[in-house]
Design a protein around this motif. Structure first.
Motif, PDB file in Angstrom:
ATOM      1  N   UNK A  71       9.445 -15.527 -10.803  1.00 25.15           N
ATOM      2  CA  UNK A  71       8.352 -16.486 -10.932  1.00 25.15           C
ATOM      3  C   UNK A  71       7.543 -16.574  -9.634  1.00 25.15           C
ATOM      4  N   UNK A  72       8.199 -16.412  -8.515  1.00 24.02           N
ATOM      5  CA  UNK A  72       7.484 -16.366  -7.242  1.00 24.02           C
ATOM      6  C   UNK A  72       6.487 -15.209  -7.222  1.00 24.02           C
ATOM      7  N   UNK A  73       6.887 -14.074  -7.776  1.00 25.26           N
ATOM      8  CA  UNK A  73       5.967 -12.935  -7.821  1.00 25.26           C
ATOM      9  C   UNK A  73       4.797 -13.200  -8.764  1.00 25.26           C
ATOM     10  N   UNK A  74       5.038 -13.966  -9.832  1.00 26.53           N
ATOM     11  CA  UNK A  74       3.918 -14.342 -10.693  1.00 26.53           C
ATOM     12  C   UNK A  74       2.946 -15.242  -9.929  1.00 26.53           C
ATOM     13  N   UNK A  75       3.474 -16.246  -9.227  1.00 24.20           N
ATOM     14  CA  UNK A  75       2.621 -17.194  -8.526  1.00 24.20           C
ATOM     15  C   UNK A  75       1.775 -16.525  -7.440  1.00 24.20           C
ATOM     16  N   UNK A  76       2.303 -15.439  -6.861  1.00 28.73           N
ATOM     17  CA  UNK A  76       1.622 -14.821  -5.723  1.00 28.73           C
ATOM     18  C   UNK A  76       1.063 -13.431  -6.031  1.00 28.73           C
ATOM     19  N   UNK A  77       0.965 -13.062  -7.298  1.00 22.26           N
ATOM     20  CA  UNK A  77       0.617 -11.671  -7.592  1.00 22.26           C
ATOM     21  C   UNK A  77      -0.775 -11.285  -7.091  1.00 22.26           C
ATOM     22  N   UNK A  78      -1.703 -12.216  -7.101  1.00 20.14           N
ATOM     23  CA  UNK A  78      -3.047 -11.888  -6.602  1.00 20.14           C
ATOM     24  C   UNK A  78      -3.015 -11.629  -5.095  1.00 20.14           C
ATOM     25  N   UNK A  79      -2.218 -12.413  -4.378  1.00 21.29           N
ATOM     26  CA  UNK A  79      -2.101 -12.245  -2.927  1.00 21.29           C
ATOM     27  C   UNK A  79      -1.271 -11.008  -2.596  1.00 21.29           C
ATOM     28  N   UNK A 139       7.616 -24.626  -1.122  1.00 23.01           N
ATOM     29  CA  UNK A 139       7.505 -23.534  -0.158  1.00 23.01           C
ATOM     30  C   UNK A 139       6.405 -22.534  -0.512  1.00 23.01           C
ATOM     31  N   UNK A 140       6.381 -22.078  -1.760  1.00 16.59           N
ATOM     32  CA  UNK A 140       5.411 -21.048  -2.145  1.00 16.59           C
ATOM     33  C   UNK A 140       3.964 -21.489  -1.924  1.00 16.59           C
ATOM     34  N   UNK A 141       3.527 -22.667  -2.400  1.00 15.78           N
ATOM     35  CA  UNK A 141       2.140 -23.082  -2.109  1.00 15.78           C
ATOM     36  C   UNK A 141       1.913 -23.419  -0.637  1.00 15.78           C
ATOM     37  N   UNK A 142       2.970 -23.895   0.053  1.00 16.48           N
ATOM     38  CA  UNK A 142       2.825 -24.266   1.465  1.00 16.48           C
ATOM     39  C   UNK A 142       2.550 -23.051   2.344  1.00 16.48           C
ATOM     40  N   UNK A 143       2.915 -21.858   1.889  1.00 18.03           N
ATOM     41  CA  UNK A 143       2.682 -20.648   2.663  1.00 18.03           C
ATOM     42  C   UNK A 143       1.197 -20.414   2.932  1.00 18.03           C
ATOM     43  N   UNK A 144       0.340 -21.008   2.117  1.00 18.90           N
ATOM     44  CA  UNK A 144      -1.100 -20.835   2.290  1.00 18.90           C
ATOM     45  C   UNK A 144      -1.743 -22.053   2.962  1.00 18.90           C
ATOM     46  N   UNK A 207      -4.227 -14.319   3.476  1.00 13.44           N
ATOM     47  CA  UNK A 207      -4.454 -15.753   3.673  1.00 13.44           C
ATOM     48  C   UNK A 207      -3.210 -16.594   3.830  1.00 13.44           C
ATOM     49  N   UNK A 208      -2.073 -15.960   4.168  1.00 12.67           N
ATOM     50  CA  UNK A 208      -0.846 -16.726   4.371  1.00 12.67           C
ATOM     51  C   UNK A 208      -0.823 -17.297   5.785  1.00 12.67           C
ATOM     52  N   UNK A 209      -0.361 -18.536   5.878  1.00 12.45           N
ATOM     53  CA  UNK A 209      -0.318 -19.229   7.167  1.00 12.45           C
ATOM     54  C   UNK A 209       1.059 -19.042   7.814  1.00 12.45           C
ATOM     55  N   UNK A 210       1.289 -17.882   8.398  1.00 13.59           N
ATOM     56  CA  UNK A 210       2.550 -17.614   9.087  1.00 13.59           C
ATOM     57  C   UNK A 210       2.339 -17.800  10.586  1.00 13.59           C
TER      58      UNK A 210
END
Length: 301
Positions: A71-79, A139-144, A207-210
């Motif tokens: 599901x994480x890969x679905x949420x971030x597939x565009x990125x 975590x997943x949305x917070x990465x951006x 666009x990830x905020x690392x």
């Protein structure tokens, strides 16, 4: 006419599609999650391991961890499609449609959760659910949004041994369990930061905020990495201190932590991609080695 007796799986299964769905579960990460859960289960069980419950906990954890990764890969597939290291993943590479990835991932998450609740116990199921909710929902949305994602992500990353302990005991009230949580939590921060430094161009393009962003000199990363690695020393020693493991684990665990710290110090001195890559590889080896010493210690003594 000669009849062919050859049997081909491709007549019944699309093997490439099956491989793509398997890839969607991030098997390497899922295996690491299951291994950490098993360590928590074994140490929580003490001298009386219920192997039937162990099998149920392993299967349930594998299902929900696989679903969470998918599901994480679905949420971030565009990125993922914007980064070199992830653009060949199943969804951005159009091996699996976003819709099918959602159905697949939610089925695994739901199946794993129900399995743990029914076959293991409610505490283990709820810990796995909490892991999934924090990972996917925070975590997943917070990465951006913010580099704080590193600390938030370390929480679900450190919960698998807690889930294993809960599966074995049905409760969370133990110093040993929280020491296991601390080991994985403190390991994960330098692990993720090292990867972020090695792949910082990729992360920035997506666009990830690392942390490498807005930290060009690496001072902030250095403080956090070295701080966590120093803290690992007393935390890893803690399992021996409370009597859960013997001198075999103590020697192996402390030596592994010192080596990990060494690579962290090298990064602190150089603060470049080569030193970050060495730290990343050290992090890949650290947790499996620590868990190996835990198991060897139990088997020998």
């Amino acid at each position: 006419m000669k009849l062919s007796t050859e049997f081909s799986l491709s007549k019944f299964f699309d093997t490439q599609k099956v491989a793509a769905y398997y890839e969607l579960t991030k098997p390497g990460i899922t295996f690491s999650v299951v291994a950490s859960m098993l360590i928590g289960f074994v140490l929580g069980s003490g001298t009386h391991i219920n192997y039937i419950t162990l099998i149920h906990a392993t299967l349930g954890t594998w299902l929900i961890a696989s679903g969470t990764a998918a599901h994480n890969q679905f949420l971030e597939w565009r990125y993922d499609g914007k980064m070199k290291r992830t653009k060949k993943r199943p969804v951005p590479a159009s091996k699996i449609s976003p819709k099918n990835s959602v159905i697949f991932s939610l089925a695994l998450i739901t199946g794993g959760l129900l399995y743990l609740l029914i076959a293991v116990n409610a505490v283990a199921g709820l810990i796995s659910l909490l892991t999934t909710v924090i990972y996917l929902g925070i975590y997943t949305p917070m990465k951006r949004v913010s580099v704080v994602n590193v600390f938030i992500g370390a929480i679900p990353g450190a919960l698998p041994p807690v889930g294993g302990w809960a599966a074995a005991t049905g409760h969370l009230g133990s110093t040993g369990m929280w020491l296991l949580f601390g080991i994985v939590f403190l390991w994960q921060i330098p692990h993720v930061m090292a990867i972020a430094w090695v792949c910082k161009d990729d992360y920035q393009s997506a666009g990830f905020q690392m942390l490498p962003k807005n930290d060009p000199t690496g001072i902030k990363a250095t403080i956090l990495i070295v701080g966590c690695l120093i803290a690992l020393l007393p935390v890893s020693y803690g399992l021996y201190h409370i009597g859960m493991n013997s001198w075999i684990y103590l020697i192996g665990g402390l030596l592994s932590s010192v080596v990990f710290l060494y690579y962290g110090i090298i990064f602190a001195i150089d603060r470049d991609k080569p030193s970050a890559k060495n730290l990343m590889f050290a992090s890949f080896g650290y947790l499996p080695i620590i868990w190996a010493f835990v198991i060897i210690d139990i088997l020998i003594l």
